[in-house]
Design a protein around this motif. Structure first.
Motif, short mmCIF file in Angstrom:
data_model
loop_
_atom_site.label_atom_id
_atom_site.label_comp_id
_atom_site.label_asym_id
_atom_site.label_seq_id
_atom_site.Cartn_x
_atom_site.Cartn_y
_atom_site.Cartn_z
N ARG A 1 0.83 -1.21 0.00
CA ARG A 1 0.00 0.00 0.00
C ARG A 1 0.85 1.26 0.00
O ARG A 1 0.34 2.35 0.27
CB ARG A 1 -0.92 0.01 1.23
CG ARG A 1 -1.91 -1.13 1.31
CD ARG A 1 -2.88 -1.13 0.17
NE ARG A 1 -3.72 0.06 0.15
CZ ARG A 1 -4.55 0.36 -0.85
NH1 ARG A 1 -4.61 -0.42 -1.91
NH2 ARG A 1 -5.29 1.45 -0.80
N GLU B 1 -6.33 -4.73 -9.24
CA GLU B 1 -5.27 -3.72 -9.29
C GLU B 1 -5.30 -3.01 -10.64
O GLU B 1 -4.40 -3.15 -11.46
CB GLU B 1 -3.90 -4.37 -9.05
CG GLU B 1 -2.81 -3.34 -8.75
CD GLU B 1 -1.50 -3.97 -8.28
OE1 GLU B 1 -0.44 -3.45 -8.64
OE2 GLU B 1 -1.57 -4.98 -7.55
N SER C 1 -10.34 -0.61 -3.98
CA SER C 1 -9.60 -1.19 -2.86
C SER C 1 -8.17 -1.54 -3.22
O SER C 1 -7.25 -1.37 -2.42
CB SER C 1 -10.31 -2.45 -2.36
OG SER C 1 -11.62 -2.16 -1.94
N GLU C 2 -7.96 -2.06 -4.42
CA GLU C 2 -6.61 -2.46 -4.84
C GLU C 2 -6.13 -1.62 -6.02
O GLU C 2 -5.13 -1.96 -6.66
CB GLU C 2 -6.60 -3.94 -5.23
CG GLU C 2 -7.02 -4.87 -4.11
CD GLU C 2 -7.09 -6.32 -4.57
OE1 GLU C 2 -6.35 -6.68 -5.50
OE2 GLU C 2 -7.89 -7.08 -4.01
#
Length: 216
Positions: free
Chosen positions: A83, A109, A130-131
């Motif tokens: 992250r 991603e 989130s990714e």
């Protein structure tokens, strides 16, 4: 008479040395150089490297031909956690999503562009950040829902502002939050929900897991 070395591990060490040398001499790929370049940029942003050293380090990175040379270019710098490098120097995955009498989904991603538009018309969709990674520090997402709905999932380690308007509909602001950490990506969500809804919700990122190192 055959002579033997007095050191029992001598032969094993001799066998290991060529393998290590081969790994250092393995040719580096563009992805390998990009990962080390991100590590250098993160080190500058965190104050580990002086800004004046950025150009010289990046020159070393992109001139490196082998993994051994990349190790030298990234010397003294910590590996990047999952992250840490959210803003990346990569092309956006997509810029537009449409759910008309159906649905859409962006997750995993993927690389979010500086401007992204999502339309839901008699259908629905989900944007899951989130990714996600971001092409720039500032991102604007324009969400329009007409007789439909869009859900936007937001990690809790980015800054989010919501300015959308609901007309006979709902434009939720639950995912909005401030962050003071330098270098945190900022996402602005705006648009219109008419006889439909745009909802934002937060996903808590798990910080109990030890950061993983990317191979260099």
């Amino acid at each position: 008479m055959t002579e033997h070395s007095g050191h029992p591990g001598h032969d094993r060490n001799m066998r290991r040395e060529p393998a290590h040398a081969q790994a250092s001499e393995l040719l580096a790929a563009d992805d390998d150089r990009d990962r080390v370049a991100e590590k250098v940029r993160m080190a500058v942003a965190a104050g580990r490297l002086e800004v004046d050293a950025l150009d010289a380090r990046l020159t070393e990175v992109y001139q490196a031909r082998t993994h051994g040379e990349l190790d030298v270019a990234g010397r003294g710098l910590p590996d990047i956690g999952p992250r840490d490098a959210l803003v990346v120097d990569r092309a956006p995955t997509s810029r537009f999503a449409l759910g008309m009498f159906g649905g859409f989904q962006r997750r995993g991603e993927w690389v979010v562009p500086p401007r992204f538009t999502a339309w839901s018309m008699w259908g629905g969709g989900q944007l899951d950040l989130s990714e996600a990674r971001y092409a720039e520090q500032e991102t604007v997402i324009r969400a329009v829902a007409l007789f439909g709905g869009t859900e936007i999932v937001l990690p809790d380690d980015i800054e989010v502002e919501v300015r959308g308007f609901g007309l006979f509909g709902v434009f939720g602001k639950r995912g909005a939050r401030k962050h003071t950490k330098p270098g945190t990506p900022r996402v602005l969500i705006k648009g219109l929900a008419m006889f439909g809804g745009v909802v934002t919700r937060t996903r808590r990122m798990d910080r109990s897991i030890e950061k993983q190192s990317r191979p260099v």
